[in-house]
Design a protein around this motif. Structure first.
Motif, PDB file in Angstrom:
ATOM      1  N   HIS A 157     -15.345   4.675   7.228  1.00  0.00           N
ATOM      2  CA  HIS A 157     -14.768   4.401   5.904  1.00  0.00           C
ATOM      3  C   HIS A 157     -13.552   5.301   5.717  1.00  0.00           C
ATOM      4  O   HIS A 157     -13.643   6.524   5.808  1.00  0.00           O
ATOM      5  CB  HIS A 157     -15.823   4.679   4.827  1.00  0.00           C
ATOM      6  N   PHE A 158     -12.389   4.696   5.435  1.00  0.00           N
ATOM      7  CA  PHE A 158     -11.157   5.431   5.232  1.00  0.00           C
ATOM      8  C   PHE A 158     -10.545   5.083   3.876  1.00  0.00           C
ATOM      9  O   PHE A 158     -10.596   3.926   3.450  1.00  0.00           O
ATOM     10  CB  PHE A 158     -10.127   5.091   6.324  1.00  0.00           C
ATOM     11  N   HIS A 159      -9.950   6.081   3.239  1.00  0.00           N
ATOM     12  CA  HIS A 159      -9.150   5.843   2.034  1.00  0.00           C
ATOM     13  C   HIS A 159      -7.688   5.969   2.436  1.00  0.00           C
ATOM     14  O   HIS A 159      -7.252   6.978   2.991  1.00  0.00           O
ATOM     15  CB  HIS A 159      -9.485   6.856   0.938  1.00  0.00           C
ATOM     16  N   TYR A 160      -6.932   4.928   2.145  1.00  0.00           N
ATOM     17  CA  TYR A 160      -5.544   4.796   2.587  1.00  0.00           C
ATOM     18  C   TYR A 160      -4.652   4.770   1.357  1.00  0.00           C
ATOM     19  O   TYR A 160      -4.897   3.998   0.418  1.00  0.00           O
ATOM     20  CB  TYR A 160      -5.448   3.487   3.369  1.00  0.00           C
ATOM     21  N   SER A 161      -3.631   5.607   1.316  1.00  0.00           N
ATOM     22  CA  SER A 161      -2.783   5.675   0.124  1.00  0.00           C
ATOM     23  C   SER A 161      -1.322   5.816   0.507  1.00  0.00           C
ATOM     24  O   SER A 161      -0.972   6.152   1.634  1.00  0.00           O
ATOM     25  CB  SER A 161      -3.209   6.848  -0.766  1.00  0.00           C
ATOM     26  N   GLY A 162      -0.465   5.540  -0.499  1.00  0.00           N
ATOM     27  CA  GLY A 162       0.974   5.609  -0.290  1.00  0.00           C
ATOM     28  C   GLY A 162       1.591   4.235  -0.381  1.00  0.00           C
ATOM     29  O   GLY A 162       0.907   3.217  -0.494  1.00  0.00           O
ATOM     30  N   GLY A 163       2.923   4.186  -0.380  1.00  0.00           N
ATOM     31  CA  GLY A 163       3.603   2.904  -0.462  1.00  0.00           C
ATOM     32  C   GLY A 163       3.376   2.238  -1.803  1.00  0.00           C
ATOM     33  O   GLY A 163       3.459   2.869  -2.859  1.00  0.00           O
ATOM     34  N   ARG A 164       3.038   0.954  -1.787  1.00  0.00           N
ATOM     35  CA  ARG A 164       2.872   0.191  -3.021  1.00  0.00           C
ATOM     36  C   ARG A 164       1.459   0.231  -3.586  1.00  0.00           C
ATOM     37  O   ARG A 164       1.186  -0.427  -4.584  1.00  0.00           O
ATOM     38  CB  ARG A 164       3.294  -1.269  -2.785  1.00  0.00           C
ATOM     39  N   TYR A 165       0.559   0.941  -2.951  1.00  0.00           N
ATOM     40  CA  TYR A 165      -0.793   1.040  -3.486  1.00  0.00           C
ATOM     41  C   TYR A 165      -0.794   1.908  -4.737  1.00  0.00           C
ATOM     42  O   TYR A 165      -0.356   3.058  -4.705  1.00  0.00           O
ATOM     43  CB  TYR A 165      -1.744   1.632  -2.448  1.00  0.00           C
ATOM     44  N   GLU A 166      -1.328   1.396  -5.834  1.00  0.00           N
ATOM     45  CA  GLU A 166      -1.350   2.141  -7.087  1.00  0.00           C
ATOM     46  C   GLU A 166      -2.359   3.290  -7.034  1.00  0.00           C
ATOM     47  O   GLU A 166      -2.090   4.400  -7.478  1.00  0.00           O
ATOM     48  CB  GLU A 166      -1.684   1.193  -8.249  1.00  0.00           C
TER      49      GLU A 166
END
Length: 235
Positions: free
Chosen positions: A176-185
């Motif tokens: 399980h990974f949490h991915y953030s950055g870019g257009r993700y709010e």
């Protein structure tokens, strides 16, 4: 679904279904992984009938890494090609070439970025690539935000992304990974099995979106596709 060529050995295949607030939406995405004389070949295409469009990706891997990838966007009643892009990578040089509808072909350096060819089956490569690089890095995603702006389709969009591993409450076999950055709010959550995306969730405005793997067949050779995918990479 795309078919493997006559000289290719089909290894694995599957589909991804899209749900908005738990309700299936008419987006159809399938993929096939095959072994050829030159290495591994991964085909995927996404159909959106309501918008009369199809996006397809054909990628080749050699030595546990993406070597080249061809993208095409087709739209209209006849599903005619309106945008194309081509990515190539070597240890020394990575290039991204693209051409929107009516525009000239352009080429840029993509050496210091992870490339995501839009299709969900490629998510594992970006996630594990960021994890192996310390949990963050630059990602190149072809621009497709407004299908009516055909001249801009597949323009390179760079952004800084990060990933961190979480405990998996769904299944101990899943990473399980949490991915953030870019257009993700508020980021997105990914669940992978041996480097293959099983489920993906993100919030967009008031809607919760989910993408799930369905009808998987064959065996996905994770490390042969992406390289080392140990969960310890993101610890």
């Amino acid at each position: 679904m795309m078919r493997a060529g006559p000289q290719a050995q089909l290894l694995a295949s599957g589909e991804y279904e899209y749900l908005r607030d738990g309700v299936s939406v008419p987006v159809y995405e399938s993929w096939q992984l095959s072994r050829t004389a030159r290495g591994l070949s991964l085909f995927s295409h996404r159909e959106v009938p309501a918008a009369s469009l199809v996006i397809s990706a054909k990628a080749c891997f050699a030595g546990a890494g993406l070597q080249r990838c061809y993208l095409q966007w087709c739209s209209g009643a006849a599903l005619e090609p309106v945008a194309k892009a081509f990515y190539t990578a070597t240890p020394a040089v990575s290039r991204y070439r693209y051409r929107g509808h009516g525009a000239r072909t352009q080429s840029i350096d993509a050496q210091n970025a992870h490339f995501f060819p839009l299709m969900r089956v490629f998510a594992g490569g970006v996630i594990h690539g960021l994890a192996a690089g310390g949990g963050s890095g630059r990602v190149l995603v072809p621009w497709i935000h407004d299908p009516s702006m055909q001249q801009r389709l597949f323009e390179p969009e760079f952004s800084d992304r990060s990933v961190r591993q979480l405990g998996s409450e769904k299944d101990p076999r899943l990473d399980h990974f949490h991915y953030s950055g870019g257009r993700y709010e508020s980021g997105a959550d990914y669940w992978l099995l041996n480097g293959l995306l099983q489920e993906y969730r993100w919030q967009q405005g008031d809607a919760e979106w989910t993408v799930r793997l369905k009808n998987p067949a064959g065996v996905w050779p994770g490390e042969e596709v992406w390289g080392r995918i140990s969960a310890a990479e993101s610890a």
